[in-house]
Design a protein around this motif. Structure first.
Motif, short mmCIF file in Angstrom:
data_model
loop_
_atom_site.label_atom_id
_atom_site.label_comp_id
_atom_site.label_asym_id
_atom_site.label_seq_id
_atom_site.Cartn_x
_atom_site.Cartn_y
_atom_site.Cartn_z
N ALA A 106 1.37 -1.08 0.40
CA ALA A 106 -0.15 -0.01 0.30
C ALA A 106 0.60 0.77 0.26
O ALA A 106 0.47 2.30 -0.76
CB ALA A 106 -0.61 -0.28 1.04
N LEU A 107 1.91 1.47 0.66
CA LEU A 107 3.31 2.22 0.60
C LEU A 107 3.53 2.59 -0.92
O LEU A 107 3.97 3.67 -0.79
CB LEU A 107 3.97 2.01 1.87
CG LEU A 107 3.33 1.90 3.13
CD1 LEU A 107 4.97 2.08 4.06
CD2 LEU A 107 2.82 3.31 3.50
N THR A 108 3.21 1.24 -1.29
CA THR A 108 4.36 1.98 -2.45
C THR A 108 3.80 2.67 -3.47
O THR A 108 3.95 2.90 -4.20
CB THR A 108 5.04 0.23 -2.68
OG1 THR A 108 5.68 -0.86 -2.25
CG2 THR A 108 5.79 0.74 -4.10
N ARG A 109 1.96 1.63 -3.17
CA ARG A 109 0.89 2.26 -4.50
C ARG A 109 0.81 3.97 -4.29
O ARG A 109 0.94 4.99 -5.08
CB ARG A 109 -0.05 1.37 -3.78
CG ARG A 109 -0.53 1.39 -5.10
CD ARG A 109 -2.55 0.37 -5.18
NE ARG A 109 -2.96 1.77 -4.36
CZ ARG A 109 -4.14 1.96 -4.84
NH1 ARG A 109 -4.66 0.92 -5.72
NH2 ARG A 109 -4.98 3.06 -4.14
N SER A 118 3.66 6.23 -2.67
CA SER A 118 4.40 6.74 -3.69
C SER A 118 3.92 6.29 -5.03
O SER A 118 4.38 8.07 -5.34
CB SER A 118 5.51 5.62 -3.12
OG SER A 118 5.74 5.82 -1.60
N LEU A 119 3.85 5.72 -6.07
CA LEU A 119 3.47 5.79 -7.10
C LEU A 119 3.13 6.97 -7.61
O LEU A 119 2.81 7.70 -8.64
CB LEU A 119 3.24 4.45 -7.87
CG LEU A 119 4.63 3.12 -7.65
CD1 LEU A 119 4.28 2.07 -7.78
CD2 LEU A 119 5.93 3.61 -8.77
N GLN A 120 1.72 6.36 -7.04
CA GLN A 120 0.62 7.67 -7.04
C GLN A 120 1.48 9.26 -7.35
O GLN A 120 1.04 9.95 -8.11
CB GLN A 120 -0.45 7.21 -6.70
CG GLN A 120 -1.39 6.41 -6.47
CD GLN A 120 -2.23 6.44 -5.79
OE1 GLN A 120 -2.80 6.36 -4.79
NE2 GLN A 120 -3.83 5.57 -6.00
N ALA A 121 1.91 9.76 -5.81
CA ALA A 121 2.10 10.91 -5.75
C ALA A 121 2.80 11.36 -6.81
O ALA A 121 3.21 12.21 -7.43
CB ALA A 121 2.90 11.32 -3.92
N ALA A 122 3.82 10.11 -6.96
CA ALA A 122 5.11 10.56 -7.85
C ALA A 122 4.19 11.13 -9.25
O ALA A 122 4.96 11.62 -10.38
CB ALA A 122 6.08 9.45 -8.58
N VAL A 134 -1.24 14.42 -0.40
CA VAL A 134 0.47 13.94 -0.46
C VAL A 134 0.83 14.36 -1.45
O VAL A 134 2.66 14.57 -0.96
CB VAL A 134 0.38 12.34 -0.50
CG1 VAL A 134 0.80 11.86 -0.43
CG2 VAL A 134 -1.30 11.39 0.28
N THR A 135 0.98 15.08 -2.95
CA THR A 135 2.03 15.10 -3.54
C THR A 135 3.43 16.41 -3.10
O THR A 135 4.13 16.37 -3.24
CB THR A 135 1.74 15.68 -5.13
OG1 THR A 135 0.57 14.19 -5.07
CG2 THR A 135 2.02 15.66 -5.66
N GLY A 139 12.86 9.58 2.73
CA GLY A 139 12.04 10.86 2.44
C GLY A 139 10.99 9.97 1.81
O GLY A 139 9.40 10.63 2.37
N MET A 140 10.94 9.62 0.89
CA MET A 140 9.38 8.87 0.68
C MET A 140 8.79 7.63 1.21
O MET A 140 7.65 7.38 1.53
CB MET A 140 9.78 7.40 -1.35
CG MET A 140 10.56 8.57 -2.43
SD MET A 140 10.75 7.00 -4.01
CE MET A 140 11.71 7.92 -4.76
#
Ligand code: ADP
Ligand code: MG
Lengths: 265, 283
Positions: free
Chosen positions: A20-23, A25-29, A147-148, A212-213
């Motif tokens: 979920a964290l990875t997801r 982060s990917l969305q924010a990225a 979040v972004t 940071g991520m």
């Protein structure tokens, strides 16, 4: 049987959490780097004010802490080095431990305490006040909106803070070097520069971006998963700090071993 | 898909004026089912009031209607789409045509009232800032908050916050407006002002309005249609006149303000407490 089942469930939950964290982060990225080219403008001024909050305001406390850490490293290092008549290596010891490990790590821990917890508290309070729901009903993505900017601020500011932390640590070490190890100040700095490879600094900076991520994802996700009632905001904040510290150490281990084995080959 | 909609629509509603259709809607939090098969049609320009005791599932129904909760089964037809199976992109498209005023107001504390109201316009349109400012001022005047653009939500009274939240819900000119307990926590005079505001919106813009409340006076004032939800089931529905004449004991009790037997509420309360510990798995 019961125990293995519990462990199994724990591992699965842990993996799901990291997923979920990875997801997140990917969305924010996505919203940070691709969205702006697809007509989803970035909240630049918000990211900027977050960067001030995450970065600039952390400088005083981070400076003092890392200065002391540098001094402690020098003292501890000298204790051993002295036995071999190699006390002049104290500059190398401080420089390498700071840039490769302690600079990024101490910075991350200070930022967790100041900003990771604040992210969870801010977003958690919004969740409890139905503000996150309000964003969604207005067809505004909470990830994009909240979040972004934090994500951007973090991945920009953590490396900067880390560089500053390295510098302050070396300064702290130099205090010992000058007072106890017959260095002149310039001599100590020269010895430091000679001891460091660019690789040491870069690996530290790569780690700091990953930290940071991690901190952003944990803080924001704990905030977004806040339950009902004001006391759940407190729970989220505590969880954000504890989980962030744990995951930062795990990420640290993963990347340090990666660099170790990559460096050998 | 619209064909399926028509087929599903019951015979007594042949007109195409139906804005929202619910078919056997079931919603659960974790393993606990809250709404047990809701069937309901809301017609264009109609004001529907959802009544029921606390914990009966009114807010859950409203949240499901705006896509904040996904049903475990059943259908929600809105603008030709079934919200139960809709994609996130289509849902966002529909949401731009919905306005929701939350029970707590849910204004963003870090933004001024003006920024709150202008936010959807800023995010979803390419309008100039000056245009957005003018539109924001108009919306605020509509709800009787002209001149409060630069105040922060914390500087407003409870009733003013509710009004500001309504202004924000109106900012994209929605087709359907949802209110969750608009007058909860307000003193009677301020609450009457909010009722008046809803009536004005209804008359001026012919909006479809869905209001959750347990204030009887305001319910009878604003409703064209009413439904009464008890423990996740609609047990009575009709016009205000029909509801007044409804003989069901449960409904009579509510209308006549007879004290409830405490036991059931205690069970609800216990269930609520345990539900909190069974927090849904993180996504
Ligand atoms: N997020 C949630 N998680 C678990 N249970 C919930 C949640 N929200 C509401 N509930 C439960 O669902 C039931 C109905 O709640 P709600 O729809 O808010 O009722 P109402 O608005 O009619 O007072 C209550 O028993 C409440 O405890
Ligand atoms: Mg409610």
């Amino acid at each position: 049987m019961e125990l293995t089942a519990q462990i199994g469930r724990g591992v699965l939950d842990g993996l799901a959490y990291v997923g979920a964290l990875t997801r997140l982060s990917l969305q924010a990225a996505y919203y940070a780097f691709i969205g702006p080219f697809r007509g989803r403008p970035l909240r630049v001024e918000r990211a900027f004010s977050q960067a001030m909050e995450v970065g600039v305001r952390a400088l005083p406390v981070l400076s003092v802490i890392t200065f002391f850490i540098g001094l402690i490293l020098a003292l501890q290092g000298a204790y051993e080095l002295r036995k071999f008549g190699a006390i002049h290596f104290v500059a190398d010891a401080v420089a390498i431990s700071m840039t490769r490990e302690l600079g990024p790590l101490i910075t991350a821990i200070v930022v967790i305490g100041r900003s990771g917890s604040a992210f969870a508290a801010e977003i958690g309070t919004m969740k409890v006040n139905e503000e996150i729901d309000a964003l969604e009903t207005m067809a505004i993505s909470p990830v994009q909106f909240l979040v972004t900017p934090k994500f951007l601020a973090m991945i920009l500011m953590l490396p900067c803070l880390t560089i500053w932390a390295n510098f302050m640590g070396i300064l702290g070490g130099s205090l010992f070097g000058v007072a106890q190890a017959d260095f002149s100040f310039l001599g100590y700095i020269n010895a430091t520069v000679d001891a460091l490879f660019l690789r040491d600094i870069i690996t530290g900076l790569i780690k700091s971006v990953m930290f940071g991520m991690t901190i952003t994802a944990v803080g924001c996700s704990e905030g977004l998963n806040t339950g009902v009632g004001a006391e759940s905001v407190g729970k989220s904040t505590t969880a954000a700090v504890v989980i962030s510290i744990f995951l930062v150490v795990v990420v640290d281990l993963v990347f340090t071993s990666l660099f170790f084995f990559a460096g050998k080959g | 898909m619209p064909d399926a909609n028509k087929m599903a629509a019951p015979a007594q509603n042949p007109d195409s004026d139906v804005m929202i259709s619910l078919r056997d809607l079931r919603v659960s939090y974790g393993t606990r089912e809250i709404l047990h098969g809701i069937n309901l049609d809301v017609r264009r320009a109609e004001t529907l009031v959802i009544l029921g005791g606390s914990g009966s599932g009114k807010s859950t129904l409203l949240r499901t209607l705006v896509g904040l909760e996904r049903p475990s089964s059943g259908e929600i037809w809105l603008r030709g789409k079934n919200l139960a199976t809709i994609s996130d992109k289509d849902l966002d498209e529909i949401r731009r045509k919905l306005g929701m005023s939350f029970q707590s107001g849910a204004l963003f504390g870090s933004m001024t009232v003006g920024e709150n109201v202008g936010l959807p316009l800023r995010e979803h349109t390419k309008l100039e800032d000056s245009t957005i400012e003018i539109m924001t001022r108009l919306k605020l005047e509509q709800v009787g908050l002209g001149g409060f653009e630069d105040y922060y939500p914390s500087e407003l009274s409870g009733g003013m916050k509710k009004r500001a939240a309504v202004a924000r819900a109106l900012s994209m000119d929605p087709e359907i407006l949802f209110f969750d307990e608009p007058s909860a926590g307000l003193d009677p005079i301020i609450a009457a002002g909010i009722d008046q505001l809803i009536l004005e919106l209804k008359q001026a813009f012919h909006m479809t309005i869905i209001v959750v409340t347990h204030e009887l006076a305001s319910a009878f004032l604003i409703a064209d249609q009413m439904v009464y939800i008890d423990k996740g089931v609609i047990i009575a529905q009709g016009t205000p006149a029909e509801m007044k004449a409804n003989p069901l004991p449960r409904v009579r009790q509510f209308f006549d303000r007879v004290a409830e037997p405490e036991v059931e509420q205690e069970m609800d309360y216990l269930q609520m407490l345990t539900a909190e510990h069974r927090r849904p798995v993180r996504r």
